[in-house]
Design a protein around this motif. Structure first.
Motif, PDB file in Angstrom:
ATOM      1  N   GLU A 156       0.817  -1.211   0.000  1.00 21.90           N
ATOM      2  CA  GLU A 156       0.000   0.000   0.000  1.00 21.90           C
ATOM      3  C   GLU A 156       0.851   1.261   0.000  1.00 21.90           C
ATOM      4  OE1 GLU A 156      -3.700   2.221   0.629  1.00 21.90           O
ATOM      5  OE2 GLU A 156      -3.210   0.234  -0.126  1.00 21.90           O
ATOM      6  N   THR A 157       1.994   1.227   0.658  1.00 20.77           N
ATOM      7  CA  THR A 157       2.849   2.410   0.768  1.00 20.77           C
ATOM      8  C   THR A 157       3.915   2.481  -0.320  1.00 20.77           C
ATOM      9  OG1 THR A 157       4.177   1.169   2.388  1.00 20.77           O
ATOM     10  CG2 THR A 157       2.515   2.672   3.253  1.00 20.77           C
ATOM     11  N   ASN A 158       3.874   1.564  -1.289  1.00 23.75           N
ATOM     12  CA  ASN A 158       4.828   1.586  -2.419  1.00 23.75           C
ATOM     13  C   ASN A 158       6.277   1.498  -1.951  1.00 23.75           C
ATOM     14  OD1 ASN A 158       2.633   1.932  -4.144  1.00 23.75           O
ATOM     15  ND2 ASN A 158       2.810   4.157  -4.111  1.00 23.75           N
ATOM     16  N   ARG A 159       6.508   0.664  -0.964  1.00 28.61           N
ATOM     17  CA  ARG A 159       7.867   0.509  -0.445  1.00 28.61           C
ATOM     18  C   ARG A 159       8.489  -0.777  -0.985  1.00 28.61           C
ATOM     19  NH1 ARG A 159      10.970   4.113   2.238  1.00 28.61           N
ATOM     20  NH2 ARG A 159      11.865   2.335   3.327  1.00 28.61           N
ATOM     21  N   ALA A 160       9.837  -0.806  -1.020  1.00 23.19           N
ATOM     22  CA  ALA A 160      10.554  -1.988  -1.476  1.00 23.19           C
ATOM     23  C   ALA A 160      10.187  -3.182  -0.588  1.00 23.19           C
ATOM     24  CB  ALA A 160      12.059  -1.735  -1.418  1.00 23.19           C
ATOM     25  N   PRO A 161      10.045  -4.381  -1.172  1.00 28.51           N
ATOM     26  CA  PRO A 161      10.297  -4.728  -2.583  1.00 28.51           C
ATOM     27  C   PRO A 161       9.113  -4.476  -3.504  1.00 28.51           C
ATOM     28  CG  PRO A 161       9.712  -6.689  -1.364  1.00 28.51           C
ATOM     29  CD  PRO A 161       9.694  -5.559  -0.365  1.00 28.51           C
TER      30      PRO A 161
END
Length: 409
Positions: free
Chosen positions: A216-221
């Motif tokens: 949801e937060t567009n964080r890696a990976p």
């Protein structure tokens, strides 16, 4: 809900609103420094160590640097939407904190005014958080569309598809919490966890939520909208200066928001950890002590964000979307049915405490094992025979033509 909600004087509401804003900004600056230091330790680098003790002022220096950069607006941009997009992405990240409980009822220092360490509460507070945070994707999509760049547009479209997909799994993972607590109010959910935190009986929901909050937060990976390999910087490619800083701020505030929601739903909220709550006759759950436990738990989730960024490679976009729709959502639905069945048996006194834990544990293991089932691969089509290229060797073969007819004399 506590009767103090909705009856605070205006100056108390204003004070709590300002404190929430200040705490989130300072916490964001700390998290940026924390991420750089932790990743540096993982990769055997030094990390920020010049600005302030241990480099603690590095985030502040970065903010000043972004503010002093030239503010560029590309010619092909829709200027009104281009300017409003980062604002639209940032404001919902702060609004979600209106119903997050920081602690119990306290007395404001130097006054006799009693208030809750929470701005307000709603009977459907969790739905309010999900609704407000979902608005932030409009800022990202509009930023990509208004930039006049195909790379930014594709990044915005990826982000919208990604957030919609994983919001479904996130919402489904919280349904079992509503069943156990019997409420959607954040303060009542925290109160319902006074004897046991919900991550124990609802461990599969906890795992699904943690995976969904990272997507949801567009964080890696799962930072595919910002994949440098194919989309440069993604939706904020054409942004600079303070407008880029607003996107940066929104990302880190959203990280803290989903971490705070995970703390509230599964880790007892502001309550002290197991064992410590029985010391001093429960004094660690009174006054301002719960602030320490609340921010400590959120920092634990921030560490998970950083840990995954420093260890896991980025997924392919088709793998990521397939994982959300074909695995997370069906598993979440199956787990909701299992929890409803277990709750029904318990209400009919057909399950005692030990049997309930055994059934819940077996169901949780079965749900987790579904993640290990390999996906059935379709057989690859047979390759078509290559066509013969007459010019492949560099010596063209003249086309076959009929010989010219000799004219009779």
């Amino acid at each position: 809900m506590n009767p103090l909600f909705g009856h605070d004087p205006f100056w108390v509401v204003l004070l709590k609103s300002v404190l929430i804003f200040v705490v989130l900004v300072v916490y964001t600056l700390f998290n940026i420094w924390f991420e750089r230091r932790v990743v540096a330790k993982m990769q055997h680098r030094i990390g920020p160590n010049v600005h302030g003790p241990f480099g603690l002022l590095q985030s502040l220096a970065d903010g000043v640097k972004l503010a002093l950069k030239e503010d560029i607006v590309v010619k092909a941009a829709d200027k009104v939407v281009y300017v409003l997009a980062p604002i639209l992405a940032t404001i919902p990240a702060f609004l979600a904190w209106a119903v997050i409980p920081f602690g119990p009822e306290v007395t404001i220092p130097f006054t006799d005014q009693k208030t809750m360490l929470q701005l307000t509460d709603l009977p459907v507070a969790v739905l309010y958080i999900l609704a407000v945070t979902s608005i932030g994707v409009y800022g990202i999509v509009l930023a990509g569309w208004s930039s006049g760049s195909i790379y930014a547009l594709l990044g915005g479209l990826r982000s919208s598809a990604q957030m919609i997909s994983y919001e479904v799994a996130m919402g489904l993972s919280l349904v079992s919490v509503f069943m156990y607590a019997g409420s959607m109010s954040t303060s009542e959910i925290v109160s319902a966890q006074h004897s046991m935190w919900y991550f124990v009986p609802l461990f599969p929901s906890f795992v699904i939520y943690v995976i969904a909050m990272i997507g949801e937060t567009n964080r890696a990976p799962f930072d595919l909208p910002e994949a440098e390999g194919e989309l440069v910087g993604g939706f904020h490619t054409e942004y600079s200066s303070l407008k880029f800083a607003l996107f940066f701020l929104a990302e880190y505030v959203n990280m803290v928001t989903v971490s705070a929601l995970a703390t509230t739903m599964f880790l007892g909220g502001w309550r002290a950890p197991f064992g410590l709550s029985h010391l001093w006759d429960g004094a660690l759950n009174e006054n301002y002590w719960p602030l320490l436990w609340f921010f400590g738990k959120t920092l634990f989730f921030i560490f998970i964000f950083v840990w995954l960024r420093g260890t896991l490679p980025r997924m392919r976009y088709d793998q990521f979307m397939s994982f959300g729709w074909k695995i997370l959502i069906p598993v979440a639905l199956a787990w909701i049915v299992a929890v409803a069945f277990i709750r029904k048996l318990k209400s009919e006194d057909m399950l005692d405490g030990p049997a309930l834990f055994i059934v819940a544990g077996v169901a949780g293991v079965l749900v987790i094992l579904t993640f290990l089932i390999p996906e059935k691969k379709e057989p690859e089509p047979e390759p078509e025979p290559d066509e013969v290229d007459a010019f492949a060797g560099g010596y063209p073969v003249p086309p076959i033509t009929e010989p010219p007819t000799r004219n009779a004399r």
